[in-house]
Design an enzyme around this catalytic site. Structure first.
Site, PDB file in Angstrom:
ATOM      1  N   TYR A 137       0.807  -1.233   0.000  1.00  0.00           N
ATOM      2  CA  TYR A 137       0.000   0.000   0.000  1.00  0.00           C
ATOM      3  C   TYR A 137       0.842   1.287   0.000  1.00  0.00           C
ATOM      4  O   TYR A 137       2.058   1.214   0.085  1.00  0.00           O
ATOM      5  CB  TYR A 137      -1.109  -0.030   1.025  1.00  0.00           C
ATOM      6  CG  TYR A 137      -0.887  -0.019   2.517  1.00  0.00           C
ATOM      7  CD1 TYR A 137       0.311   0.270   3.116  1.00  0.00           C
ATOM      8  CD2 TYR A 137      -1.996  -0.282   3.346  1.00  0.00           C
ATOM      9  CE1 TYR A 137       0.416   0.284   4.506  1.00  0.00           C
ATOM     10  CE2 TYR A 137      -1.888  -0.270   4.726  1.00  0.00           C
ATOM     11  CZ  TYR A 137      -0.677   0.023   5.303  1.00  0.00           C
ATOM     12  OH  TYR A 137      -0.575   0.048   6.655  1.00  0.00           O
ATOM     13  N   GLU A 138       0.169   2.390  -0.200  1.00  0.00           N
ATOM     14  CA  GLU A 138       0.820   3.702  -0.371  1.00  0.00           C
ATOM     15  C   GLU A 138       1.771   3.688  -1.571  1.00  0.00           C
ATOM     16  O   GLU A 138       2.833   4.317  -1.557  1.00  0.00           O
ATOM     17  CB  GLU A 138       1.567   4.062   0.929  1.00  0.00           C
ATOM     18  CG  GLU A 138       1.685   5.550   1.193  1.00  0.00           C
ATOM     19  CD  GLU A 138       0.327   6.257   1.208  1.00  0.00           C
ATOM     20  OE1 GLU A 138      -0.572   5.815   1.942  1.00  0.00           O
ATOM     21  OE2 GLU A 138       0.181   7.226   0.458  1.00  0.00           O
TER      22      GLU A 138
END
Lengths: 601, 601
Positions: free
Chosen positions: A440-441
């Site tokens: 994620y990110e």
């Protein structure tokens, strides 16, 4: 009790011996603060983490979040700990006291969060995530928006999120389909569906503020037509009071490999036609505004990864010092069995883990300290250099730390043997939880592309040069130290090789070989990270060599460990990075040329 | 339907084009068999796996085994599939038809098990594990013991296990405390507690046969005093009928990170003083007898690891060919979004996975085929050479395959992005399940020590030489092929470097530097495995270059893929292994010299 979350001796070393944090308190911005205050905060964070937060971590994993008809419930034990985090003002310490912060350096977030996040990241993040939401509003919001939202987000009275991903728009943000239609009163009606929304719905806070990426009707396709809106779960009236439910409906939570305590939500906005949002900044500024918080968000995810590694490493150290199994290789046949820390393969794993954990701590803290110096000395002639360093480091803090922290967890499990695979011990949860940080990110592959495709190319290569200058300062100092000069030579060679690799990959970006270059983006990120680890470990050694002369006996072992760790890394790991650079310099295009049809399936 | 368990085209390539398996059918032992038969078996295994076994895999993970008052229950859906496996005679195909087998080559176990195990390893292993138990009895049991147990184990009428580990005796087997006291009737009374016993208790079979490591009263300490006993769950009468419950009580099952469908049991033997065992072989022969099955057991665990990788790779290929996200790097801004297989970083991961999956398949099948040639030509002048190769390869099949298979699963998750982390897709289970293979049946660290400390040193280094001779044959052939000669040169160089590393590590084993050498055991295993991958991929390319001339279009892509995969590995991965060898040749002792006290905790 043995340490299980963070190594305080090493934290102190990085803050005060390596980064000389007290210098910050001599600047006007941080005047009046001092080491005593910082130490007290770290100790308090540690106590809170050990006594109140860590005990909830197994609940987070085993009970997890539950979804019931639009509501998301966290484990019961989360609530008390959440309140203590809020009451202790741990949510946005570095912000202005006027806004609910304490005005401390950003850097102090890191040692305190090593403990807090290390105790139970999923829980603490319900309290700390609104900080990022607030930062966007602080930078781009109207005064009215700031008045309505900032303090409540910074104090975690309200939660915050980031609504970006949609089923068909993950890494490719520009493909999103959520729409916004301007109303007569200046608000926008929002309509769409978002997925993978961390903390998208829960009952820990009375309201949740969602920044939402959406496209205003008629705006261009792709990323350039994206705007960003503040969409609260409950509408916020002009006077700051909460109004009606704003038609943000949670339709489910993901069942995941780990971070079960974190609510990963699917949200439908405007399903009943009643979801309103406030435009943040101007129309079509969505990507710019989101990217403003991206450095901070990515630094945080890299640090989240690191906290799992820090903890897994300490657990493995403790276990290796206690677990008796087998004889010492150099002892006689009838000698007693020994603790497994005496076995070479266990020592190899522990030293490997220590090298990466210590190196990453130094690297991430150093990166965080650059933000403080930017704030403390905005007009310094160092400002551009510091910004260049930050921009260069961010994809590495995120991508490299996510990769190596996971490897640290894997090694920790191996130290435990069969026990590590069972749920009786904490390692398998750390390993499962840590894995999300590579995804994620922005996946680590996206970070690698950012490093090669953007950061290396920005300002004519100035970012890499800024980085190389810093490494060279360290090398120059180490060359003066007889004990370190051979290591300094090796790092200098590795840095030079890395520079050549950067050039050889960069020169093809404007040619038909661009894909071949990008197939090396990931190993380039890894090799750069390895060089950074060697640099950090040598920098630490520069200090340790001097300090060990007058150190007391326990500290002597600590400083000797600092130097031996650098030696281990530079002699055992750096050559592998050089092998990786050799491979990249070949510019082999097999991964691009290989026919699609040969992949099974 | 796309392939999700194993790549049949590649299986056929390895069996018939690379290993020329049909040559086996020209030997007396396998006379009368042919490719048609083998193909039919593989196809049937595939059908059974896809239709009946794979659908139970999620139950194994989500429901798992449950423990209730001494009984272990598997998911309900396991039962039908278990019966089909038994009825289909899939449990010990390579054994004599008299004993319930089909007399097929051992090699055929592998492609069939790629499908069967790939479908649900935990389930199928309840049926196949007794094979190993039986092998020990076949080799060391009395005729009476063989009559009582063999056929029932080979046909999975009864289950089989291996009771080795105790709480304080894991990697250090010699520390075990389970005791055996000889009774007047020649049986032994067994008393002790064992943990981590795979399939130690379940209701799928009417009886379970436990080989138990224990120490007869008065026997020497350590491994040399260990004996092995046949301890059935229900006593077996002289006439083969089942008698009383034999006081083997399951006291619990482990909760683990993965393989939830596999019952990992704690067993108490003789808690009520009524557990009897039959001595297998002679007293104090326990280790020798257990090691007899060890090659087979480790080959199987390495292959288990591989089946997860094979499956994860195929899932990732399928996903990458379907998932649309982002634009092609070389296309214009307004071009349509493309499938992610077009993105360089995805191709890098897929090609990396393919290189390791194809290379490991070739390596493991090749190792298995050596067993068949040993059996088919016991008096061949190749016999010693084949045994040397097997002994050298086993720790690598286990340790290297466990390591790289896990990495394949990790890469597959990365290809899926956020979806891969969710339980909606199969990857996260494969990753969790795969991890156990680096731990059980001797951790990978133990395998590495076996390779460096035993296998490299056996028979004056003859095993490494036997291996090097095989690699050199492949190199010699490739040097004749213009398309491959540069790769052959590189492999020759890597092999030479590996030989030097082997020597430099070996020469210190009899010196005080022994610990420093053993700290390199693990990277040495990794580097050796990498050289083996390069060898396998070049061997495959030797065949593909010739075959592609007359191949049809679909096969052309396959063969071209074989060569490109070798190119990818030799230019991109092998240099990293060379870096690792450089590091080992340094002989740096930091991991040994670093003070214990510097490890945090």
């Amino acid at each position: 009790m043995a340490q299980v979350l963070a190594d305080r001796r090493d934290i102190d070393f990085v803050l005060y011996e390596q980064l000389d944090m007290e210098q910050l308190t001599k600047t006007p911005v941080y005047k009046g603060m001092n080491r005593k205050l910082f130490d007290m905060m770290i100790t308090e964070a540690r106590n809170l983490a050990i006594k109140e937060i860590l005990p909830t971590n197994a609940d987070g994993d085993k009970i997890g979040v539950t979804f019931d008809n639009g509501e998301v419930l966290v484990p019961e034990s989360f609530k008390k700990a959440f309140d203590l985090i809020r009451e202790g003002d741990w949510t946005a310490m570095n912000e202005d006291p006027d806004l609910g912060g304490q005005g401390t350096p950003y850097l102090i977030n890191f040692p305190t969060r090593e403990y807090l996040w290390g105790g139970n990241y999923c829980l603490v993040n319900y309290a700390t995530m609104g900080h990022g939401t607030g930062k966007m509003i602080e930078a781009f919001g109207s005064q009215k928006q700031k008045d309505l939202f900032l303090e409540k987000l910074y104090t975690a009275q309200w939660g915050g999120t980031m609504l970006l991903t949609e089923p068909e728009a993950g890494s490719d943000v520009g493909a999103l389909t959520t729409t916004a239609v301007k109303n007569e009163d200046g608000t926008y009606s929002i309509s769409g569906a978002k997925i993978f929304i961390t903390n998208g719905e829960h009952q820990l806070t009375e309201n949740i503020v969602h920044p939402v990426l959406a496209r205003v009707e008629g705006a261009p396709e792709g990323t350039k037509g994206i705007s960003i809106f503040i969409v609260p779960k409950y509408w916020v009236n002009e006077d700051g009071s909460m109004g009606d439910f704003n038609d943000v409906v949670c339709t489910g939570v993901e069942e995941k490999m780990g971070i079960h305590g974190s609510a990963t939500c699917s949200l439908t906005l405007g399903g009943a036609g009643k979801c309103r949002g406030l435009l943040l900044g101007q129309e079509c500024e969505g990507m710019k505004i989101m990217f403003h918080m991206m450095n901070d968000a990515r630094l945080n995810v890299g640090f989240q990864a690191f906290t799992y590694a820090s903890s897994a490493y300490l657990y493995a150290c403790n276990y290796a010092k206690e677990r008796i199994q087998g004889k010492d290789l150099t002892a006689g046949k009838n000698s007693p069995s020994v603790t497994i820390i005496n076995h070479p393969d266990i020592r190899r794993m522990l030293t490997w883990m220590k090298a990466h954990v210590d190196g990453m701590r130094s690297f991430i803290y150093y990166t965080a300290s650059l933000f403080d110096w930017m704030k403390a000395e905005p007009d310094s002639d160092q400002a551009q250099n510091r910004q260049d360093l930050i921009d260069f480091f961010i994809p590495l803090v995120k991508g490299y730390s996510a990769q190596r922290s996971f490897d640290v967890c894997v090694n920790a499990m191996q130290v435990y043997g069969g026990y590590g695979y069972t749920k009786e011990y904490p390692i398998e949860q750390l390993l499962r939880d840590c894995k999300i940080t590579s995804i994620y990110e922005g996946t680590d592959g996206i970070q690698a592309m950012d490093l090669l495709g953007r950061k290396l190319q920005m300002r004519g290569g100035a970012l890499f040069q800024a980085f190389a200058n810093e490494v060279n300062s360290c090398i120059t100092a180490a060359l003066e130290v007889p004990e370190l000069s051979a290591m300094a030579d090796r790092l200098a060679n590795a840095l030079a090789c890395l520079g050549e690799t950067a050039q050889s990959l960069s020169k093809n970006l404007a040619t038909p070989l661009i894909k071949t270059s990008f197939a090396s983006a990931f190993p380039f990120m890894e090799a750069t990270g390895d060089v950074i680890m060697a640099w950090m470990l040598l920098w630490r050694s520069n200090i340790a060599v001097k300090a060990q002369e007058k150190a007391k006996s326990k500290d002597k072992a600590y400083y000797s460990g600092v130097i031996k760790t650098a030696e281990f890394f530079i002699y055992n790991v750096l050559p592998v990075a050089l092998g990786k650079m050799d491979a990249m310099n070949e510019g082999n295009g097999a991964a691009i040329e290989i026919p699609d049809d040969c992949f099974g399936g």
